[in-house]
Motif scaffolding. Sequence first.
Motif, PDB file in Angstrom:
ATOM      1  N   LEU A 289       0.764  -1.366  -0.002  1.00 30.49           N
ATOM      2  CA  LEU A 289       0.067   0.027   0.070  1.00 30.49           C
ATOM      3  C   LEU A 289       0.885   1.309  -0.017  1.00 30.49           C
ATOM      4  CD1 LEU A 289      -2.654  -1.068   2.550  1.00 30.49           C
ATOM      5  CD2 LEU A 289      -3.197  -0.695   0.169  1.00 30.49           C
ATOM      6  N   CYS A 290       1.841   1.286   0.971  1.00 36.63           N
ATOM      7  CA  CYS A 290       2.727   2.505   0.868  1.00 36.63           C
ATOM      8  C   CYS A 290       3.749   2.538  -0.489  1.00 36.63           C
ATOM      9  CB  CYS A 290       3.834   2.331   1.984  1.00 36.63           C
ATOM     10  SG  CYS A 290       3.118   2.321   3.680  1.00 36.63           S
ATOM     11  N   GLU A 291       3.969   1.547  -1.087  1.00 36.20           N
ATOM     12  CA  GLU A 291       4.452   1.641  -2.443  1.00 36.20           C
ATOM     13  C   GLU A 291       3.665   2.245  -3.301  1.00 36.20           C
ATOM     14  OE1 GLU A 291       7.730   0.915  -3.574  1.00 36.20           O
ATOM     15  OE2 GLU A 291       8.398   0.679  -1.548  1.00 36.20           O
ATOM     16  N   ALA A 292       2.229   2.069  -3.260  1.00 38.35           N
ATOM     17  CA  ALA A 292       1.287   2.457  -4.164  1.00 38.35           C
ATOM     18  C   ALA A 292       1.101   4.085  -3.827  1.00 38.35           C
ATOM     19  CB  ALA A 292       0.028   1.522  -4.162  1.00 38.35           C
ATOM     20  N   GLY A 293       1.575   4.600  -2.895  1.00 36.70           N
ATOM     21  CA  GLY A 293       1.310   6.041  -2.470  1.00 36.70           C
ATOM     22  C   GLY A 293       0.062   6.105  -1.422  1.00 36.70           C
ATOM     23  N   VAL A 294      -0.284   5.036  -0.878  1.00 36.05           N
ATOM     24  CA  VAL A 294      -1.482   5.054  -0.016  1.00 36.05           C
ATOM     25  C   VAL A 294      -0.893   5.592   1.512  1.00 36.05           C
ATOM     26  CG1 VAL A 294      -3.415   3.976   1.272  1.00 36.05           C
ATOM     27  CG2 VAL A 294      -2.711   3.319  -1.145  1.00 36.05           C
ATOM     28  N   GLN A 295      -1.564   6.502   2.127  1.00 34.46           N
ATOM     29  CA  GLN A 295      -1.153   6.969   3.548  1.00 34.46           C
ATOM     30  C   GLN A 295      -2.202   6.097   4.455  1.00 34.46           C
ATOM     31  OE1 GLN A 295      -2.344  10.688   4.834  1.00 34.46           O
ATOM     32  NE2 GLN A 295      -0.331  11.080   6.071  1.00 34.46           N
ATOM     33  N   SER A 309      12.199  -0.253   8.767  1.00 32.90           N
ATOM     34  CA  SER A 309      12.297  -0.082   7.367  1.00 32.90           C
ATOM     35  C   SER A 309      11.220   0.423   6.484  1.00 32.90           C
ATOM     36  CB  SER A 309      12.829  -1.450   6.490  1.00 32.90           C
ATOM     37  OG  SER A 309      11.653  -2.379   6.980  1.00 32.90           O
ATOM     38  N   ILE A 310       9.777   0.185   6.937  1.00 30.69           N
ATOM     39  CA  ILE A 310       9.174   0.911   6.070  1.00 30.69           C
ATOM     40  C   ILE A 310       8.722   2.249   6.434  1.00 30.69           C
ATOM     41  CG2 ILE A 310       7.185   0.188   7.789  1.00 30.69           C
ATOM     42  CD1 ILE A 310       5.283  -0.225   5.354  1.00 30.69           C
ATOM     43  N   HIS A 311       8.866   2.728   7.957  1.00 29.37           N
ATOM     44  CA  HIS A 311       9.100   4.118   8.327  1.00 29.37           C
ATOM     45  C   HIS A 311      10.021   5.001   7.830  1.00 29.37           C
ATOM     46  CE1 HIS A 311       5.967   3.455  11.515  1.00 29.37           C
ATOM     47  NE2 HIS A 311       6.724   2.146  11.755  1.00 29.37           N
ATOM     48  N   ARG A 312      11.230   4.497   7.610  1.00 34.98           N
ATOM     49  CA  ARG A 312      12.445   4.848   7.013  1.00 34.98           C
ATOM     50  C   ARG A 312      11.973   5.312   5.395  1.00 34.98           C
ATOM     51  NH1 ARG A 312      15.714   1.740  10.022  1.00 34.98           N
ATOM     52  NH2 ARG A 312      15.832  -0.009   8.176  1.00 34.98           N
ATOM     53  N   LYS A 313      11.678   4.227   5.010  1.00 33.36           N
ATOM     54  CA  LYS A 313      11.263   4.316   3.337  1.00 33.36           C
ATOM     55  C   LYS A 313      10.089   5.199   3.082  1.00 33.36           C
ATOM     56  CE  LYS A 313      10.992   1.491  -1.107  1.00 33.36           C
ATOM     57  NZ  LYS A 313      11.245   0.252  -1.371  1.00 33.36           N
ATOM     58  N   HIS A 314       9.168   5.202   3.831  1.00 31.36           N
ATOM     59  CA  HIS A 314       7.707   6.200   3.530  1.00 31.36           C
ATOM     60  C   HIS A 314       7.438   6.780   5.048  1.00 31.36           C
ATOM     61  CE1 HIS A 314       7.071   3.428  -0.141  1.00 31.36           C
ATOM     62  NE2 HIS A 314       7.533   2.628   0.741  1.00 31.36           N
ATOM     63  N   PRO A 315       8.253   7.878   5.436  1.00 25.90           N
ATOM     64  CA  PRO A 315       8.031   8.405   6.631  1.00 25.90           C
ATOM     65  C   PRO A 315       6.889   9.245   6.573  1.00 25.90           C
ATOM     66  CG  PRO A 315       9.841   9.418   5.031  1.00 25.90           C
ATOM     67  CD  PRO A 315       9.375   8.419   4.630  1.00 25.90           C
ATOM     68  N   ASP A 316       6.191   9.601   5.719  1.00 23.94           N
ATOM     69  CA  ASP A 316       4.995  10.251   5.743  1.00 23.94           C
ATOM     70  C   ASP A 316       3.933   9.439   5.374  1.00 23.94           C
ATOM     71  OD1 ASP A 316       6.550  12.755   6.099  1.00 23.94           O
ATOM     72  OD2 ASP A 316       6.563  12.908   3.850  1.00 23.94           O
ATOM     73  N   SER A 317       3.801   7.981   5.255  1.00 19.78           N
ATOM     74  CA  SER A 317       2.831   7.132   4.839  1.00 19.78           C
ATOM     75  C   SER A 317       2.060   6.540   5.898  1.00 19.78           C
ATOM     76  CB  SER A 317       3.173   6.176   3.912  1.00 19.78           C
ATOM     77  OG  SER A 317       3.789   6.872   2.784  1.00 19.78           O
ATOM     78  N   ILE A 318       2.945   6.747   7.337  1.00 19.49           N
ATOM     79  CA  ILE A 318       2.259   5.870   8.209  1.00 19.49           C
ATOM     80  C   ILE A 318       1.781   6.889   9.373  1.00 19.49           C
ATOM     81  CG2 ILE A 318       2.757   4.000  10.029  1.00 19.49           C
ATOM     82  CD1 ILE A 318       2.984   3.112   7.306  1.00 19.49           C
ATOM     83  N   VAL A 319       0.738   7.002  10.055  1.00 16.19           N
ATOM     84  CA  VAL A 319       0.246   8.037  10.651  1.00 16.19           C
ATOM     85  C   VAL A 319      -0.656   7.217  11.785  1.00 16.19           C
ATOM     86  CG1 VAL A 319      -1.459  10.135  11.139  1.00 16.19           C
ATOM     87  CG2 VAL A 319      -0.141   9.517   8.753  1.00 16.19           C
ATOM     88  N   ARG A 320      -0.800   7.688  13.064  1.00 17.92           N
ATOM     89  CA  ARG A 320      -1.619   7.135  14.230  1.00 17.92           C
ATOM     90  C   ARG A 320      -2.863   7.516  13.888  1.00 17.92           C
ATOM     91  NH1 ARG A 320       0.235   4.915  18.838  1.00 17.92           N
ATOM     92  NH2 ARG A 320       2.182   5.600  18.466  1.00 17.92           N
ATOM     93  N   ALA A 321      -3.752   6.611  13.816  1.00 19.45           N
ATOM     94  CA  ALA A 321      -5.247   6.672  13.718  1.00 19.45           C
ATOM     95  C   ALA A 321      -5.669   7.273  14.994  1.00 19.45           C
ATOM     96  CB  ALA A 321      -5.993   5.564  13.353  1.00 19.45           C
TER      97      ALA A 321
END
Length: 477
Positions: A289-295, A309-321
Amino acid sequence: MTTISDSSSYVEALAQNAKAAFEASQLLPSSVRETALKIIADELQNNKTSILDANQLDLHDAQQEVDAGRMSKPMLGRLDLGKPGKWDQMLNGVTDVARLPDPTGIVSYASELDDNLELYRVSCPIGVLLVIFEARPEVVVNIAALAIKSGNAAILKGGKESNRTTTELAKAISEGLKQASLPPTYIQTVQTRAQVSALLELDQYIDLVIPRGSNELVRNIQSNTRIPVMGHADGLCHVYLHQDADPDKAKRVVLDSKIDYPSACNAAETLLVHKSLLHFLWIDIAYALCEAGVQLFCDENTLSVLPRSIHRKHPDSIVRATEESYRTEHLDLKLSVKSMSSSEDSIKHYGPYSTCSPQCNISECDIGICKFKFDAVIVLAALFRKGTSEANVCANVSPILTDYFPYGTKTKVRSAPGNGHVRFPRRLQCLESIKGKVRGHNEAPKLEVGLNAFNPLKPPLSGKIEEKRVNLKRSNL
């Protein structure tokens, strides 16, 4: 197709003309409406270049609005009539609707009330429709086709973002009406909110309002008119990953349900993940999902298992709900995620957050012949039971498929479900009402007074009436 000023007298005249056009059209054979649709399809194709040129100008202005922060990217995407396949889909919708059987004058029930006295329930048009929508210019064509085929007149209001495109589409539709000898005011357009506000007060001329668009638009319409409204404000679609979900299948369905058409009202907005899947399948899907640009808006459990690793590669894609995340219809490349301890938990989650929108469950249980494992399919059994509140439920397929083309309905009014009597993708038959017609034969029936008058226990559709129902010509009713 006409557009007039904001003056209340002009707006009332427009509504009066629509009503008069509707009444005049009832005397025309259905073949006239079918011919009009075929001509409209030809006119649209003949004017494709000018229509798409106008659309490019609308897109250019819309992009400036996006850059200035005054318009969202999903709305910009909905404006584009030149997307691969979108033009052909719109055009095919018109020709497909033209080929559908005439929905008017169909006898759905017949009964012999008394000797020489027969009752028929017959389908008929609703009247004058006021359809208000945002952004998608092709809706002008969709609704015009459905209104014409179903025998209804219509007044259409599109989004200001697509004024140039809808104007060009309107010209083609207008030409088709003229060539088919339908009243020129059968399909009309308005362009301002002031005109809409005035029309919402004219319940003596307008029979049904159909808003298509955002939550805010639908609720505003519902709060400001006495006219019946066919509307449903929210579309919170859920995908639930059951503990026995097939990994490859689950990944494909989740990705398709979010990224295929993220601005659609039946795109996934919340992903529910069984806790047993958190340490392997969920991580794999999160990466994709992150690779596809989904937040991703993740609860504590789904967030804590994600590797660094996923946080480093996509730092803006993971948000606390937050709590609000699960009440939000994102209509964008955003997805709320929450872990579930059991199938029962997912059912409880549906309760406060369900909007009767499509729900998808990914599981390998055989729901078709009910060979259920005891706990594994509680959620599937609940969603497929007769009393479920969801208008559409899916197993191992994306909720995006709960739409008019996969369902074979050619085009739609809207697919918002609600709990009303009009659900499913709202299509041609949803623009029909019914009327009762009573026929006598020579002798006047005796009018008895009391409970036994016109005995309701007489079997409906007796042999004589059933034969008439099947063979009856519409002109005889």
